[in-house]
Design an enzyme around this catalytic site. Structure first.
Site, PDB file in Angstrom:
ATOM      1  N   ARG A   1     -16.812  -1.264-130.879  1.00  0.00           N
ATOM      2  CA  ARG A   1     -18.053  -1.900-131.385  1.00  0.00           C
ATOM      3  C   ARG A   1     -18.636  -1.129-132.564  1.00  0.00           C
ATOM      4  NH1 ARG A   1     -21.408  -3.376-125.827  1.00  0.00           N
ATOM      5  NH2 ARG A   1     -19.699  -4.402-124.734  1.00  0.00           N
TER       6      ARG A   1
ATOM      7  N   ASP B   1     -29.537   1.011-122.982  1.00  0.00           N
ATOM      8  CA  ASP B   1     -29.199   1.140-124.401  1.00  0.00           C
ATOM      9  C   ASP B   1     -30.073   2.241-124.996  1.00  0.00           C
ATOM     10  OD1 ASP B   1     -27.438  -1.033-124.279  1.00  0.00           O
ATOM     11  OD2 ASP B   1     -29.044  -2.466-124.730  1.00  0.00           O
TER      12      ASP B   1
END
Length: 325
Positions: free
Chosen positions: A219, A140
């Protein structure tokens, strides 16, 4: 999530297409940003959930330290105590590097870049991450877990492996503002698992405002359990999969956003996750679907400035991303 989500998203998109503030001034002064040129339409003040729980000031009035390489960046952001960390140019890191409490990490100018790895804001509070280009991360770009009072502002994200900003595991009081996501699949995940209600229910309260989802896929955000989650004044351009998904008892207010060339602006449920609640109001649509709503959402407890939805495209494209502060 797995590749299954992407497939489900494509099916959902195709089938639905036819339906289709004072504390912040102190922070700015402390990080030596107040005198920098700013886009006239952009705001650099803290709004939203990160103002709650005592507010978010990061390193506050600590004397700024400038770093030039990965060793300097990592040692300073993992040190104890309040710290304001500044850098320019490109710094390559590997893996997910921990960020300690009471830190401001800020890029200088338009070229400050972190590549290769990401920042792990885990089990801490009071962190600010601003004006950084995140490129080519291998996990991430920013992971927030078991943490509170976090402000992620005026960054850009592209070409990473997994999520740009993932917020999960009982985190709370977070604002994600004025960021740009482009050339990337999975943008902002909120809540990592359907079976984590015991930790997440009553928390995961996040504000997403004035972000520019520039041809990204999914998302924006995908939400579990948080209520209310506030998604306002964002610009969605040519989103390939979906804009906002509310699942697993979440309550999401989608307010004053601008959707352009986006077949599926928002919906209930996603993949195997059950429906949450979603209320939409005062949004603007150009060549886009109408979205899906249902249920009720808790009231927003803080004051905020809402731009007219029709003006959001020009405001956000003129102010989101790096090099604006």
């Amino acid at each position: 999530m797995t590749s299954r989500e992407t497939t489900t998203t494509r099916v959902r998109r195709l089938t639905r297409a036819p339906l289709l503030a004072a504390a912040t001034a102190a922070v700015l002064a402390a990080t030596s940003l107040a005198g920098m040129p700013a886009a006239s339409a952009a705001s650099f003040n803290l709004e939203g959930w990160a103002t709650q729980g005592g507010g978010t000031t990061g390193g506050g009035s600590a004397s700024p330290v400038t770093v030039t390489d990965s060793a300097g960046l990592i040692s300073n952001m993992q040190a104890s105590g309040a710290r304001v960390i500044r850098f320019s140019g490109t710094i390559s890191i590997s893996g997910m590097q921990k960020v300690a409490a009471d830190k401001t990490i800020i890029g200088v100018g338009s070229g400050a870049t972190i590549t290769g790895g990401g920042l792990n804001v885990a089990s801490v509070s009071n962190v600010i991450i601003r004006n950084i280009n995140f490129r080519g991360w291998n996990d991430d770009a920013i992971n927030v877990q078991y943490s509170t009072r976090v402000w992620i502002d005026h960054n850009s994200f592209t070409d990473g492996s997994d999520g740009a900003v993932d917020i999960k595991r009982s985190s709370d009081y977070v604002t994600v503002s004025w960021n740009r996501v482009f050339g990337h699949d999975k943008s902002f995940l909120l809540g990592h698992s359907d079976d984590n209600a015991s930790e997440d229910r009553g928390r995961l309260r996040v504000s997403y405002h004035h972000n520019w989802f520039d041809g990204s896929n999914q998302r924006h955000p995908r939400v579990r359990f948080g209520n209310p989650v506030h998604v306002y004044n964002n610009f969605y351009r040519s989103v390939g999969g979906y804009g906002v998904a509310s699942t697993c008892d979440a309550g999401v207010l989608v307010e004053g956003n601008y959707f352009e060339d986006t077949d599926d602006p928002y919906h209930l449920g996603e993949g195997d996750s059950p429906n949450g609640s979603l209320v939409a109001r005062n949004n603007h649509f150009v060549n886009s679907g109408t979205g899906e709503t249902g249920g009720s959402v808790a009231s927003i407890p803080y004051g905020y400035s809402l731009d007219p939805a029709a003006d959001v495209k020009s405001i956000v494209t003129g102010g989101a991303g790096t090099g604006r502060i």
